[in-house]
Design a protein around this motif. Sequence first.
Motif, PDB file in Angstrom:
ATOM      1  N   GLN A  50      36.310 -38.268 -15.284  1.00 55.33           N
ATOM      2  CA  GLN A  50      37.201 -37.924 -14.177  1.00 55.33           C
ATOM      3  C   GLN A  50      37.442 -39.072 -13.212  1.00 55.33           C
ATOM      4  O   GLN A  50      38.066 -38.889 -12.170  1.00 55.33           O
ATOM      5  CB  GLN A  50      36.711 -36.666 -13.433  1.00 55.33           C
ATOM      6  CG  GLN A  50      35.402 -36.869 -12.674  1.00 55.33           C
ATOM      7  CD  GLN A  50      34.966 -35.614 -11.907  1.00 55.33           C
ATOM      8  OE1 GLN A  50      35.153 -34.484 -12.381  1.00 55.33           O
ATOM      9  NE2 GLN A  50      34.421 -35.802 -10.717  1.00 55.33           N
ATOM     10  N   HIS A  51      36.971 -40.248 -13.532  1.00 54.06           N
ATOM     11  CA  HIS A  51      37.314 -41.395 -12.680  1.00 54.06           C
ATOM     12  C   HIS A  51      37.250 -42.693 -13.470  1.00 54.06           C
ATOM     13  O   HIS A  51      36.728 -42.752 -14.581  1.00 54.06           O
ATOM     14  CB  HIS A  51      36.438 -41.454 -11.420  1.00 54.06           C
ATOM     15  CG  HIS A  51      34.960 -41.607 -11.668  1.00 54.06           C
ATOM     16  ND1 HIS A  51      34.425 -42.733 -12.234  1.00 54.06           N
ATOM     17  CD2 HIS A  51      33.917 -40.775 -11.411  1.00 54.06           C
ATOM     18  CE1 HIS A  51      33.106 -42.597 -12.305  1.00 54.06           C
ATOM     19  NE2 HIS A  51      32.765 -41.404 -11.832  1.00 54.06           N
ATOM     20  N   ARG A  52      37.761 -43.738 -12.844  1.00 52.74           N
ATOM     21  CA  ARG A  52      37.819 -45.086 -13.414  1.00 52.74           C
ATOM     22  C   ARG A  52      36.438 -45.624 -13.786  1.00 52.74           C
ATOM     23  O   ARG A  52      35.424 -45.092 -13.351  1.00 52.74           O
ATOM     24  CB  ARG A  52      38.505 -46.002 -12.403  1.00 52.74           C
ATOM     25  CG  ARG A  52      37.733 -46.087 -11.094  1.00 52.74           C
ATOM     26  CD  ARG A  52      38.544 -46.758  -9.991  1.00 52.74           C
ATOM     27  NE  ARG A  52      37.757 -46.760  -8.747  1.00 52.74           N
ATOM     28  CZ  ARG A  52      38.227 -47.126  -7.570  1.00 52.74           C
ATOM     29  NH1 ARG A  52      39.488 -47.502  -7.441  1.00 52.74           N
ATOM     30  NH2 ARG A  52      37.459 -47.110  -6.496  1.00 52.74           N
ATOM     31  N   HIS A 105      34.445 -49.861  -1.923  1.00 52.97           N
ATOM     32  CA  HIS A 105      35.541 -49.935  -2.890  1.00 52.97           C
ATOM     33  C   HIS A 105      36.482 -51.050  -2.469  1.00 52.97           C
ATOM     34  O   HIS A 105      37.241 -50.905  -1.516  1.00 52.97           O
ATOM     35  CB  HIS A 105      36.322 -48.622  -2.954  1.00 52.97           C
ATOM     36  CG  HIS A 105      35.535 -47.481  -3.536  1.00 52.97           C
ATOM     37  ND1 HIS A 105      35.986 -46.191  -3.530  1.00 52.97           N
ATOM     38  CD2 HIS A 105      34.337 -47.443  -4.150  1.00 52.97           C
ATOM     39  CE1 HIS A 105      35.080 -45.401  -4.116  1.00 52.97           C
ATOM     40  NE2 HIS A 105      34.078 -46.151  -4.495  1.00 52.97           N
ATOM     41  N   ASN A 110      40.847 -49.667 -13.429  1.00 51.81           N
ATOM     42  CA  ASN A 110      41.583 -48.421 -13.589  1.00 51.81           C
ATOM     43  C   ASN A 110      42.720 -48.699 -14.563  1.00 51.81           C
ATOM     44  O   ASN A 110      43.424 -49.706 -14.428  1.00 51.81           O
ATOM     45  CB  ASN A 110      42.133 -48.038 -12.196  1.00 51.81           C
ATOM     46  CG  ASN A 110      42.913 -46.742 -12.183  1.00 51.81           C
ATOM     47  OD1 ASN A 110      43.638 -46.431 -13.123  1.00 51.81           O
ATOM     48  ND2 ASN A 110      42.776 -46.003 -11.107  1.00 51.81           N
ATOM     49  N   GLN A 155      45.525 -47.661 -14.801  1.00 54.72           N
ATOM     50  CA  GLN A 155      46.864 -47.770 -14.186  1.00 54.72           C
ATOM     51  C   GLN A 155      47.100 -49.135 -13.537  1.00 54.72           C
ATOM     52  O   GLN A 155      48.184 -49.389 -13.002  1.00 54.72           O
ATOM     53  CB  GLN A 155      47.064 -46.681 -13.121  1.00 54.72           C
ATOM     54  CG  GLN A 155      47.489 -45.316 -13.679  1.00 54.72           C
ATOM     55  CD  GLN A 155      46.366 -44.650 -14.430  1.00 54.72           C
ATOM     56  OE1 GLN A 155      45.265 -44.581 -13.931  1.00 54.72           O
ATOM     57  NE2 GLN A 155      46.634 -44.188 -15.641  1.00 54.72           N
TER      58      GLN A 155
END
Lengths: 387, 387
Positions: free
Chosen positions: B314-316, B326, B332, B334
């Motif tokens: 559910q995440h990078r 962060h 990611n 994308q």
Amino acid sequence: MHDFSPEPEDQFVDDERLEKIRDYLSESDLDGLIGFSPANSYYLTGCYAGMYSRPVLGVVTPSESAFVGPRLEERKARRTAWTDRVLTYEDSDNPFEILAAAIPDSAETLGYDAAKAQPSWVESLSAQSNADFVDATDHFYSLRIVKTDWELDKIRRAQDLATAGCEAMFESVRSGKPEIEVVAEVQQAYYDTYLDKHSEFDIGTANELGQYGFASILSGPHGLEPHSLSSSRMIEGGDSVVGIALPSVQGYICEEERTFLVGDVDDEIEEGMEMLVDVREQVIDRVEPGKDVGEIDQWAYEQIKSRGFGDYVQHRTGHGEGITIHEQPALNAQKTGELEPGMVISIEPGLYFHEKGNALRHSDTLIITESGAESVTETNAGVLRVD
Amino acid sequence: MHDFSPEPEDQFVDDERLEKIRDYLSESDLDGLIGFSPANSYYLTGCYAGMYSRPVLGVVTPSESAFVGPRLEERKARRTAWTDRVLTYEDSDNPFEILAAAIPDSAETLGYDAAKAQPSWVESLSAQSNADFVDATDHFYSLRIVKTDWELDKIRRAQDLATAGCEAMFESVRSGKPEIEVVAEVQQAYYDTYLDKHSEFDIGTANELGQYGFASILSGPHGLEPHSLSSSRMIEGGDSVVGIALPSVQGYICEEERTFLVGDVDDEIEEGMEMLVDVREQVIDRVEPGKDVGEIDQWAYEQIKSRGFGDYVQHRTGHGEGITIHEQPALNAQKTGELEPGMVISIEPGLYFHEKGNALRHSDTLIITESGAESVTETNAGVLRVD
């Protein structure tokens, strides 16, 4: 995208709040409020997202309410959000499409927290929506400045942790000990009190200084950095030590600060502390509904000045607190505005002796009542001496 | 207002940074950079202000540099800011007049951190100044993404605290213990290591999650809230427990996470952990300069998917880190962009079993080198089982 109705546990639901927000909206020219910051989206939804780099949104209109956030917040939203809907997005989704989907078509003018929202996020959302977005920073201030009973209950619970933290300071502050070791004792007192008394809530927040309850011990010249964290500095005789207890329960903080004089301190520092204890008591006695915030600060400063310590003042007498450490109202001579029942403020005049390397500051938290103020702080506020 | 030349202690001065910022400026169309956020003003000045409600500014032009903040930050600025000047204001001053005074007349176009700056502060400053203010959010990302040697040194020091924190988890995670009690042990390990090894620096920060080093223990279904704080929940047999160590030294964080399987866990969880350990090692082996960040995430996801666990992602795969948790680059699918020497990233693919109530995630911190990557994380990264 996931779209579901949350099932918040009872203890997280502030029954009064949604109604209060909607009453406020009905008297404004807004069709709804959007909170982008963790604090404001929490205020609107009951879900306190740990926002780092992904957008989060709370939205309330007269007819609908929603929390929107990354999938990472899904379970927390499920157990805490009191909104009609929760929408969560994955890293591969466009979050702004999903944020826009949470805004009802009927909402034409939406107020948002411009002081805290990332402008690029507002632009991206605006591009996906027909609504006009207007700066509602002051609306959020107005709403949050007076607390509901549910909010006051959380602040009183946080005060239990703060009291325990200050008691740990009484045991732990002494010469030859590094500041950070006292912090460890204060934090342990928070955890023990939390487990013992308030374990059905979340301790701390993932925002601002909250974490598991902020604590800082600032000794000697380090006390001249009132917004600092403790260090390896060893407490010494002659130091004044400012201990800061700022724990939170379910995102609501309560501030309590005590200054300790270690061993033999300079005469002027001793006299300053005696004066400060006395003036602070008088200031607290003057706090009541209808009193102007600027006048309180001005009066406190005049007292301190008339007693010869005016040169050592470097900040206002106090500030509101709640979801964040510094909220409205500011007790600052440059401000005006009347105290009202349900406001929560600190009273913390401080003295900063830059040449001598000493700082002095006690801080209590007060809840303004119909007839005066209730001090939720129970710790000894006299001149505190340790070896 | 106070206007003085700071006298930073040697250990706080990053000799390379000011030159790096000015080299960057000389190749841009900007006459200077202004940082409003605590992180960006720290990056520009060396003084990490604890900003709550009062504006703070760092400014660097080709010829001048300054830190501006409230009087509360004066002593910290004196001992840490590497700028030519420090200007501090009192609560009774107009801070924007003083902020404007720190901007040289020769600076016509100034870039500022629009993603973080309060728009009303930018407006107030703009009204006092002849300069044009333009969004330089991406410029800050570009500067901060590659670390100087001084920055890498702080990250390695923070890693000493993280390693000690993870060792404390190995000792402390077991069934029948509340999450928050493990947190207390992890924090104590930070403090002991800080006092023992790195006491000449400031521990933690007064911003984001830093405080004295973030720690969180999330057990069983609580692990499905990866951005949460520990609670009173008791660790139980069958839980997976995600332990997060995120301490910081002089404002630089280092992330290390380990997952523990407690007692008898579900077979699919056990298999998921074995798979994750294996895939993660392969991902780490592929990290090197020139590699595309989106490709790393995509490759990791394909491996996990091909082994039957794609539904639980559910995440990078990871993210940059430094002054904040962060930072750029985001690993990611994308995104695009090449890894470069001096970047610092986490590698932390995770699995989230929402039905079963388990989360699995190890996280290491890597420094990209000329030829590959140096893992600063030393803790056992296998399948970790406790009683």
